[in-house]
Scaffold this active site. Structure first.
Site, PDB file in Angstrom:
ATOM      1  N   SER A  77       6.681   3.571  -8.742  1.00 45.46           N
ATOM      2  CA  SER A  77       5.306   4.214  -9.130  1.00 45.46           C
ATOM      3  C   SER A  77       5.080   5.537  -8.548  1.00 45.46           C
ATOM      4  O   SER A  77       4.312   6.458  -9.070  1.00 45.46           O
ATOM      5  CB  SER A  77       4.081   3.305  -9.260  1.00 45.46           C
ATOM      6  N   ASN A  78       5.677   5.739  -7.438  1.00 51.53           N
ATOM      7  CA  ASN A  78       5.469   6.916  -6.852  1.00 51.53           C
ATOM      8  C   ASN A  78       6.719   7.521  -6.247  1.00 51.53           C
ATOM      9  O   ASN A  78       6.787   7.996  -4.855  1.00 51.53           O
ATOM     10  CB  ASN A  78       4.397   6.553  -5.680  1.00 51.53           C
ATOM     11  N   TYR A 122      -8.506   2.593   0.903  1.00 49.68           N
ATOM     12  CA  TYR A 122      -7.002   2.502   1.247  1.00 49.68           C
ATOM     13  C   TYR A 122      -6.857   1.934   2.564  1.00 49.68           C
ATOM     14  O   TYR A 122      -6.011   0.960   2.910  1.00 49.68           O
ATOM     15  CB  TYR A 122      -6.280   4.001   1.031  1.00 49.68           C
ATOM     16  N   ASP A 181       8.066  -4.614 -10.071  1.00 47.76           N
ATOM     17  CA  ASP A 181       6.736  -4.676  -9.159  1.00 47.76           C
ATOM     18  C   ASP A 181       6.761  -5.914  -8.420  1.00 47.76           C
ATOM     19  O   ASP A 181       6.779  -7.119  -8.769  1.00 47.76           O
ATOM     20  CB  ASP A 181       5.511  -4.602 -10.267  1.00 47.76           C
ATOM     21  N   LYS A 194      -5.054  -1.953   4.490  1.00 53.17           N
ATOM     22  CA  LYS A 194      -4.470  -1.963   5.556  1.00 53.17           C
ATOM     23  C   LYS A 194      -5.028  -2.967   6.626  1.00 53.17           C
ATOM     24  O   LYS A 194      -4.120  -3.796   7.055  1.00 53.17           O
ATOM     25  CB  LYS A 194      -4.190  -0.551   6.165  1.00 53.17           C
ATOM     26  N   SER A 207      -1.296   1.789   9.413  1.00 52.07           N
ATOM     27  CA  SER A 207      -1.608   3.207   9.651  1.00 52.07           C
ATOM     28  C   SER A 207      -2.764   3.421  10.792  1.00 52.07           C
ATOM     29  O   SER A 207      -3.374   2.420  11.087  1.00 52.07           O
ATOM     30  CB  SER A 207      -2.049   3.782   8.365  1.00 52.07           C
ATOM     31  N   TYR A 220       1.494   3.678  11.797  1.00 58.01           N
ATOM     32  CA  TYR A 220       2.009   5.095  11.970  1.00 58.01           C
ATOM     33  C   TYR A 220       0.936   5.979  12.217  1.00 58.01           C
ATOM     34  O   TYR A 220      -0.189   5.855  11.601  1.00 58.01           O
ATOM     35  CB  TYR A 220       2.842   5.399  10.430  1.00 58.01           C
ATOM     36  N   LYS A 225      -0.980   4.777  -1.442  1.00 59.16           N
ATOM     37  CA  LYS A 225      -1.439   5.402  -0.216  1.00 59.16           C
ATOM     38  C   LYS A 225      -2.269   6.534  -0.371  1.00 59.16           C
ATOM     39  O   LYS A 225      -2.805   7.269   0.843  1.00 59.16           O
ATOM     40  CB  LYS A 225      -0.268   5.825   0.531  1.00 59.16           C
TER      41      LYS A 225
HETATM   42  P1  NAD Z   1       5.529   6.419  -0.754  1.00 57.63           P
HETATM   43  O1  NAD Z   1       4.499   6.435  -1.697  1.00 57.63           O
HETATM   44  O2  NAD Z   1       6.522   7.428  -0.678  1.00 57.63           O
HETATM   45  O3  NAD Z   1       6.155   4.962  -0.778  1.00 57.63           O
HETATM   46  C1  NAD Z   1       5.659   3.570  -1.351  1.00 57.63           C
HETATM   47  C2  NAD Z   1       6.655   3.039  -2.235  1.00 57.63           C
HETATM   48  O4  NAD Z   1       6.069   1.914  -2.920  1.00 57.63           O
HETATM   49  C3  NAD Z   1       6.544   3.997  -3.505  1.00 57.63           C
HETATM   50  O5  NAD Z   1       8.012   4.157  -3.892  1.00 57.63           O
HETATM   51  C4  NAD Z   1       6.059   3.388  -4.734  1.00 57.63           C
HETATM   52  O6  NAD Z   1       6.714   3.439  -5.879  1.00 57.63           O
HETATM   53  C5  NAD Z   1       6.320   1.766  -4.334  1.00 57.63           C
HETATM   54  N1  NAD Z   1       5.131   0.901  -4.615  1.00 57.63           N
HETATM   55  C6  NAD Z   1       3.818   0.744  -4.595  1.00 57.63           C
HETATM   56  N2  NAD Z   1       3.352  -0.247  -5.201  1.00 57.63           N
HETATM   57  C7  NAD Z   1       4.332  -1.093  -5.513  1.00 57.63           C
HETATM   58  C8  NAD Z   1       4.354  -2.430  -6.173  1.00 57.63           C
HETATM   59  N3  NAD Z   1       3.611  -3.059  -6.573  1.00 57.63           N
HETATM   60  N4  NAD Z   1       5.632  -2.837  -6.385  1.00 57.63           N
HETATM   61  C9  NAD Z   1       6.736  -2.128  -5.876  1.00 57.63           C
HETATM   62  N5  NAD Z   1       6.623  -0.953  -5.360  1.00 57.63           N
HETATM   63  C10 NAD Z   1       5.675  -0.280  -5.045  1.00 57.63           C
HETATM   64  O7  NAD Z   1       4.874   6.216   0.525  1.00 57.63           O
HETATM   65  P2  NAD Z   1       5.200   6.590   1.996  1.00 57.63           P
HETATM   66  O8  NAD Z   1       4.558   7.591   2.694  1.00 57.63           O
HETATM   67  O9  NAD Z   1       6.812   6.403   2.172  1.00 57.63           O
HETATM   68  O10 NAD Z   1       4.569   5.223   2.653  1.00 57.63           O
HETATM   69  C11 NAD Z   1       5.126   4.039   2.671  1.00 57.63           C
HETATM   70  C12 NAD Z   1       4.213   2.906   3.330  1.00 57.63           C
HETATM   71  O11 NAD Z   1       3.738   3.558   4.709  1.00 57.63           O
HETATM   72  C13 NAD Z   1       2.990   2.687   2.620  1.00 57.63           C
HETATM   73  O12 NAD Z   1       2.544   1.567   2.725  1.00 57.63           O
HETATM   74  C14 NAD Z   1       1.913   3.633   3.422  1.00 57.63           C
HETATM   75  O13 NAD Z   1       0.774   3.243   3.262  1.00 57.63           O
HETATM   76  C15 NAD Z   1       2.313   3.710   4.778  1.00 57.63           C
HETATM   77  N6  NAD Z   1       1.916   4.666   5.460  1.00 57.63           N
HETATM   78  C16 NAD Z   1       2.272   5.840   5.318  1.00 57.63           C
HETATM   79  C17 NAD Z   1       1.803   7.180   5.879  1.00 57.63           C
HETATM   80  C18 NAD Z   1       2.302   8.345   5.483  1.00 57.63           C
HETATM   81  O14 NAD Z   1       1.433   9.290   5.968  1.00 57.63           O
HETATM   82  N7  NAD Z   1       3.101   8.808   4.705  1.00 57.63           N
HETATM   83  C19 NAD Z   1       0.921   6.833   6.792  1.00 57.63           C
HETATM   84  C20 NAD Z   1       0.849   5.712   7.300  1.00 57.63           C
HETATM   85  C21 NAD Z   1       1.239   4.396   6.691  1.00 57.63           C
HETATM   86  C1  UD1 Z   2      -4.666  11.523   5.830  1.00 53.47           C
HETATM   87  C2  UD1 Z   2      -5.441  10.278   5.630  1.00 53.47           C
HETATM   88  C3  UD1 Z   2      -5.146   8.946   6.289  1.00 53.47           C
HETATM   89  C4  UD1 Z   2      -3.737   8.687   6.025  1.00 53.47           C
HETATM   90  C5  UD1 Z   2      -2.808   9.666   6.453  1.00 53.47           C
HETATM   91  C6  UD1 Z   2      -1.416   9.735   6.406  1.00 53.47           C
HETATM   92  C7  UD1 Z   2      -7.664  11.186   4.959  1.00 53.47           C
HETATM   93  C8  UD1 Z   2      -9.125  11.260   5.292  1.00 53.47           C
HETATM   94  N1  UD1 Z   2      -7.096  10.671   5.779  1.00 53.47           N
HETATM   95  O1  UD1 Z   2      -4.860  11.461   7.242  1.00 53.47           O
HETATM   96  O2  UD1 Z   2      -6.037   7.791   5.854  1.00 53.47           O
HETATM   97  O3  UD1 Z   2      -3.342   7.509   6.889  1.00 53.47           O
HETATM   98  O4  UD1 Z   2      -3.284  11.065   5.776  1.00 53.47           O
HETATM   99  O5  UD1 Z   2      -1.233   9.759   4.839  1.00 53.47           O
HETATM  100  O6  UD1 Z   2      -7.028  11.785   3.663  1.00 53.47           O
HETATM  101  N2  UD1 Z   2      -5.637  19.590   6.432  1.00 53.47           N
HETATM  102  C9  UD1 Z   2      -5.982  20.876   6.256  1.00 53.47           C
HETATM  103  N3  UD1 Z   2      -5.617  21.220   4.807  1.00 53.47           N
HETATM  104  C10 UD1 Z   2      -4.712  20.611   3.895  1.00 53.47           C
HETATM  105  C11 UD1 Z   2      -4.546  19.190   4.347  1.00 53.47           C
HETATM  106  C12 UD1 Z   2      -4.805  18.708   5.662  1.00 53.47           C
HETATM  107  O7  UD1 Z   2      -6.318  21.415   6.955  1.00 53.47           O
HETATM  108  O8  UD1 Z   2      -4.709  20.933   2.838  1.00 53.47           O
HETATM  109  C13 UD1 Z   2      -5.886  19.281   7.747  1.00 53.47           C
HETATM  110  C14 UD1 Z   2      -6.879  17.751   7.996  1.00 53.47           C
HETATM  111  O9  UD1 Z   2      -8.114  18.148   8.032  1.00 53.47           O
HETATM  112  C15 UD1 Z   2      -6.307  17.366   9.017  1.00 53.47           C
HETATM  113  C16 UD1 Z   2      -4.868  17.693   9.217  1.00 53.47           C
HETATM  114  O10 UD1 Z   2      -4.653  18.718   8.532  1.00 53.47           O
HETATM  115  O11 UD1 Z   2      -6.856  17.757  10.204  1.00 53.47           O
HETATM  116  C17 UD1 Z   2      -4.034  16.400   8.742  1.00 53.47           C
HETATM  117  O12 UD1 Z   2      -4.256  16.018   7.466  1.00 53.47           O
HETATM  118  P1  UD1 Z   2      -3.463  14.969   6.605  1.00 53.47           P
HETATM  119  O13 UD1 Z   2      -2.037  15.486   6.506  1.00 53.47           O
HETATM  120  O14 UD1 Z   2      -4.119  14.779   5.294  1.00 53.47           O
HETATM  121  O15 UD1 Z   2      -3.361  13.549   7.375  1.00 53.47           O
HETATM  122  P2  UD1 Z   2      -4.912  12.886   8.145  1.00 53.47           P
HETATM  123  O16 UD1 Z   2      -6.075  13.423   7.756  1.00 53.47           O
HETATM  124  O17 UD1 Z   2      -4.491  12.715   9.553  1.00 53.47           O
END
Ligand code: NAD
Ligand code: UD1
Length: 350
Positions: free
Chosen positions: A44-45, A158, A68, A162, A134, A185, A94
């Site tokens: 889906s993503n 979201y 899924d 978590k 997260s 993370y 996410k």
């Molecule tokens: P991502 O969207 O790239 O990966 C998530 C994957 O889950 C995708 O490939 C999507 O297709 C799959 N998915 C979603 N719902 C599903 C379902 N019902 N069945 C099967 N597959 C499904 O995101 P990511 O950045 O790789 O994040 C991975 C995990 O880490 C997520 O749980 C996210 O919430 C968590 N996380 C991410 C960040 C970040 O900044 N990227 C930060 C903190 C936590």
């Molecule tokens: C965001 C999410 C958080 C999630 C995390 C990782 C929000 C409010 N929070 O956090 O829940 O766990 O991503 O996926 O969305 N920024 C800019 N310009 C931009 C984008 C971001 O200035 O176009 C700034 C933001 O204000 C922040 C920093 O860059 O200070 C990082 O932003 P971002 O990458 O979105 O991460 P978080 O805000 O930490």
């Protein structure tokens, strides 16, 4: 970081959401460490191309199910077909802003998929789980750095999924043999050094790093810097960016701790970050250096829901998981740039 011992009990690992940004990097590390991999993702993503490239990088094969995770009948067949020893659960939606607009979609997907997974793990006696949580579960922390004992409070649907999933897992661990490591993370960034896998957001990126990368490559005009009046060194938001490969290695260390029955507790939580905060302007300037391109930006109003700064205390993961982040911000930005220039349209060109 400690090497895996020659004998280990975990061999076959199910990675849910393994085709995504973080999951694909975890798959590389797991294959390189010699595990058998089952990946389940509904795409889906993400794109299956990420997994094909994982196989290219590692010269090893994995088994993929486009499925899924909320579909219990289908997922049951995966548990029946493989002798799974441990699960890394990344599958989930996410996007914070979308979760505010469509909360039910987030609760339905993220919570129900976890319930299906936990039920099947119990049914098939799979007792080792690593869950992607997260730093968002800390809400607006009162002081820095954030450690694992800080109060929990989510500020959007979201984040609440978590928190709820953490609670559900804690409840299950109380009364079953389930062993879990919850990994919180901080801000994952960068890409594999090969430039073959990386972050491929749909549409306009919400997060800073992919947005900056798209400006540098000429896909977008300028970065909006959300607020320059925070009480930080240059007024812009400060975050703890962690290289996605370091993050992936944290999962291996968590599995190893469980495999060795090390005394980390039945449901243990660890921050994964670097412990170092960088501002939005640090990232923009760093990206200019890494890419040799000008990154235009404009100062705009704060984004609602943002906090001034957030960085981790990572001593618990250092001590108990024998893990620490090794890569610098410069390396994250250089690797993000390599991925962006080698794949200006993400995986969609394949
Ligand atoms: P991502 O969207 O790239 O990966 C998530 C994957 O889950 C995708 O490939 C999507 O297709 C799959 N998915 C979603 N719902 C599903 C379902 N019902 N069945 C099967 N597959 C499904 O995101 P990511 O950045 O790789 O994040 C991975 C995990 O880490 C997520 O749980 C996210 O919430 C968590 N996380 C991410 C960040 C970040 O900044 N990227 C930060 C903190 C936590
Ligand atoms: C965001 C999410 C958080 C999630 C995390 C990782 C929000 C409010 N929070 O956090 O829940 O766990 O991503 O996926 O969305 N920024 C800019 N310009 C931009 C984008 C971001 O200035 O176009 C700034 C933001 O204000 C922040 C920093 O860059 O200070 C990082 O932003 P971002 O990458 O979105 O991460 P978080 O805000 O930490």
């Amino acid at each position: 970081m400690r090497q895996w011992p020659r004998r280990r009990r975990i061999n076959c690992i199910l990675v849910t959401g393994g085709a995504g940004y973080i999951g694909s990097h975890i798959c590389v590390e797991l294959l390189e460490a010699g595990f058998q991999l089952i990946v389940l993702d509904n795409l889906s993503n993400s794109s299956q191309q990420s997994l094909k490239r994982v196989e290219v990088i590692t010269d090893k094969e994995l088994t993929f199910y486009q499925m899924d995770l909320t579909d219990k009948v289908a997922v049951t067949s995966v548990f029946e077909s493989h002798s799974i020893d441990a699960v890394i659960h990344l599958a989930g939606l996410k996007a914070v802003s979308e979760s505010c607009e469509l909360p039910l979609k987030y609760y339905q997907n993220n919570i129900n998929s976890t319930l299906v997974l936990l039920e099947l793990m119990a049914q098939f006696s799979v007792n080792k789980l690593v869950f992607s949580s997260s730093a968002t579960v800390y809400g607006e922390p009162e002081k820095m750095p954030v450690d694992e004992t800080f109060p929990l409070a989510a500020t959007n649907p979201y984040g609440r999924t978590k928190l709820m999933i953490e609670d559900i897992i804690r409840d299950v661990c109380q009364v079953t043999a389930l062993n879990t490591v919850l990994l919180r993370y901080f801000n994952p960034a960068g890409a594999h050094k090969s430039g073959l896998i990386g972050e491929d957001p749909n549409g306009i990126p919400n997060n800073l790093l992919p947005y900056v990368a798209q400006v540098a490559v000429g896909k977008r005009e300028k970065v909006s810097v959300f607020g320059d009046d925070y009480p930080t060194k240059d007024g812009t938001g400060v975050r703890d960016y962690i290289h996605v490969v370091d993050l992936a290695k944290g999962h291996l260390q968590a599995l190893q701790a469980m495999d060795e029955d090390r005394e980390i507790g039945q449901c243990k939580v660890f921050n994964l970050g670097t412990g170092q905060g960088y501002s939005v302007l640090d990232v923009i300037k760093g990206f200019e250096k890494a890419s040799g391109q000008k990154v235009d930006y404009q100062l705009t109003a704060r984004r609602s829901g943002d906090i001034a700064e957030c960085y981790a205390n990572v001593s618990l993961a250092n001590e108990k998981l024998h893990w620490h982040a090794e890569k610098s911000l410069d390396e994250m930005l250089e690797d993000a740039w390599r991925w962006q220039t080698m794949n200006p349209e993400g995986y969609s060109n394949d």
